[in-house]
Design a protein around this motif. Structure first.
Motif, PDB file in Angstrom:
ATOM      1  N   ARG A 128      77.325  70.185  95.437  1.00 18.08           N
ATOM      2  CA  ARG A 128      77.886  71.349  94.733  1.00 18.08           C
ATOM      3  C   ARG A 128      78.384  72.435  95.691  1.00 18.08           C
ATOM      4  N   VAL A 129      78.440  72.113  96.967  1.00 15.60           N
ATOM      5  CA  VAL A 129      78.970  73.034  97.974  1.00 15.60           C
ATOM      6  C   VAL A 129      80.481  72.837  98.084  1.00 15.60           C
ATOM      7  N   ASP A 130      81.231  73.924  98.252  1.00 15.84           N
ATOM      8  CA  ASP A 130      82.664  73.786  98.485  1.00 15.84           C
ATOM      9  C   ASP A 130      82.898  72.969  99.751  1.00 15.84           C
ATOM     10  N   ALA A 131      83.816  71.996  99.659  1.00 14.04           N
ATOM     11  CA  ALA A 131      84.033  71.084 100.778  1.00 14.04           C
ATOM     12  C   ALA A 131      84.489  71.814 102.038  1.00 14.04           C
ATOM     13  N   GLY A 132      85.123  72.971 101.878  1.00 14.88           N
ATOM     14  CA  GLY A 132      85.576  73.727 103.034  1.00 14.88           C
ATOM     15  C   GLY A 132      84.453  74.257 103.898  1.00 14.88           C
ATOM     16  N   GLY A 137      81.718  66.949 111.028  1.00 17.38           N
ATOM     17  CA  GLY A 137      81.037  65.668 110.861  1.00 17.38           C
ATOM     18  C   GLY A 137      80.746  65.358 109.406  1.00 17.38           C
ATOM     19  N   GLN A 138      80.354  66.370 108.617  1.00 13.25           N
ATOM     20  CA  GLN A 138      80.102  66.153 107.197  1.00 13.25           C
ATOM     21  C   GLN A 138      81.386  65.807 106.455  1.00 13.25           C
ATOM     22  N   GLN A 139      82.490  66.446 106.837  1.00 12.58           N
ATOM     23  CA  GLN A 139      83.759  66.092 106.205  1.00 12.58           C
ATOM     24  C   GLN A 139      84.128  64.641 106.495  1.00 12.58           C
ATOM     25  N   ARG A 140      83.801  64.180 107.702  1.00 16.47           N
ATOM     26  CA  ARG A 140      84.099  62.784 108.023  1.00 16.47           C
ATOM     27  C   ARG A 140      83.228  61.846 107.195  1.00 16.47           C
ATOM     28  N   GLU A 159      90.445  56.731 114.049  1.00 15.81           N
ATOM     29  CA  GLU A 159      89.361  57.514 114.655  1.00 15.81           C
ATOM     30  C   GLU A 159      88.294  57.884 113.625  1.00 15.81           C
ATOM     31  N   PRO A 160      87.699  56.895 112.950  1.00 14.41           N
ATOM     32  CA  PRO A 160      86.728  57.206 111.891  1.00 14.41           C
ATOM     33  C   PRO A 160      85.446  57.841 112.392  1.00 14.41           C
ATOM     34  N   SER A 161      85.130  57.691 113.682  1.00 14.45           N
ATOM     35  CA  SER A 161      83.895  58.255 114.216  1.00 14.45           C
ATOM     36  C   SER A 161      84.077  59.652 114.789  1.00 14.45           C
ATOM     37  N   ALA A 162      85.301  60.195 114.718  1.00 14.52           N
ATOM     38  CA  ALA A 162      85.560  61.528 115.260  1.00 14.52           C
ATOM     39  C   ALA A 162      84.657  62.548 114.586  1.00 14.52           C
ATOM     40  N   ALA A 163      83.987  63.360 115.385  1.00 15.17           N
ATOM     41  CA  ALA A 163      83.104  64.453 114.937  1.00 15.17           C
ATOM     42  C   ALA A 163      81.765  63.969 114.394  1.00 15.17           C
ATOM     43  N   LEU A 164      81.549  62.669 114.325  1.00  7.18           N
ATOM     44  CA  LEU A 164      80.267  62.169 113.833  1.00  7.18           C
ATOM     45  C   LEU A 164      79.219  62.219 114.937  1.00  7.18           C
TER      46      LEU A 164
END
Length: 208
Positions: A128-132, A137-140, A159-164
């Motif tokens: 329920r948190v705004d995606a912004g 990493g959470q966005q990925r 680059e699926p692992s970017a920021a993870l």
């Protein structure tokens, strides 16, 4: 169809494929085969054509020459490719759950509901948190959830692992293994080491 299953098995074949942007040919004379249940890792420096090749495979760029075939694909059965670029395409004012529901409505939904997909990728508490407000990493992770709510046999990932973080990379590898074991196919452009046993590697040329 349950989680981990694909609709049908598809094989990728190219013959003397050339692709690029504008007048610049970035990949030339590429002949390869990727069978259902297999993965191909694309490596090489920035500008070598990894993203361009993925866009061409996804049908978003026209090949310059050569042939490109997804054997076993049935266009009348609906879309069979997931292309996830290096940008997350997150709408900041939608909640995490609303974002995933939007993608499910857009891409078609499968047996795994959005709430369960968020649980699978470790984002249930942020539903329920705004995606912004999510970290990069959470966005990925949210992008990974998109693959789960709308099952498709072919994954083209940039680059699926970017920021993870380490846990996120383990999650991504586990989702890929599940996809491949169910007969899916994946082509992945990456600079990172991805723990994907049996994956073939293609190194593209020097920076253009």
């Amino acid at each position: 169809m349950t989680q981990g299953q694909v609709q049908h098995r598809i094989n990728l074949k190219t013959q003397a494929l050339a692709c690029g942007r504008g007048d610049a040919v970035l990949v030339a004379d590429l002949s390869l085969e990727v069978a259902a249940g297999s993965a191909l890792l694309l490596r090489g420096p920035n500008g070598a054509g990894k993203s361009t090749l993925l866009l061409t495979l996804a049908g978003l760029l026209r090949p310059i020459s050569g042939t490109l075939v997804f054997e076993g694909a049935d266009p009348e059965a609906g879309p069979f490719i997931h292309h996830c670029g290096h940008k997350n395409a997150v709408r900041p004012r939608l909640t995490v759950l609303e974002t995933l529901r939007f993608w499910a409505d857009l891409n078609g939904s499968g047996p795994l509901p959005p709430a369960a997909a968020l649980e699978r990728v470790g984002l249930a508490r942020t539903a329920r948190v705004d995606a912004g407000y999510l970290s990069a990493g959470q966005q990925r992770r949210l992008v990974l959830a998109r693959l789960l709510v709308s099952p498709r046999p072919v994954w083209l990932l940039d680059e699926p692992s970017a920021a993870l973080d380490a846990a996120g990379r383990e999650l991504m590898a586990a989702l890929l293994v599940d996809h491949l074991e169910s007969g899916g196919l994946a082509v992945i452009a990456t600079h990172d080491d991805i723990a994907l046993p049996g994956a073939a590697t293609l190194t593209l040329g020097a920076e253009a």
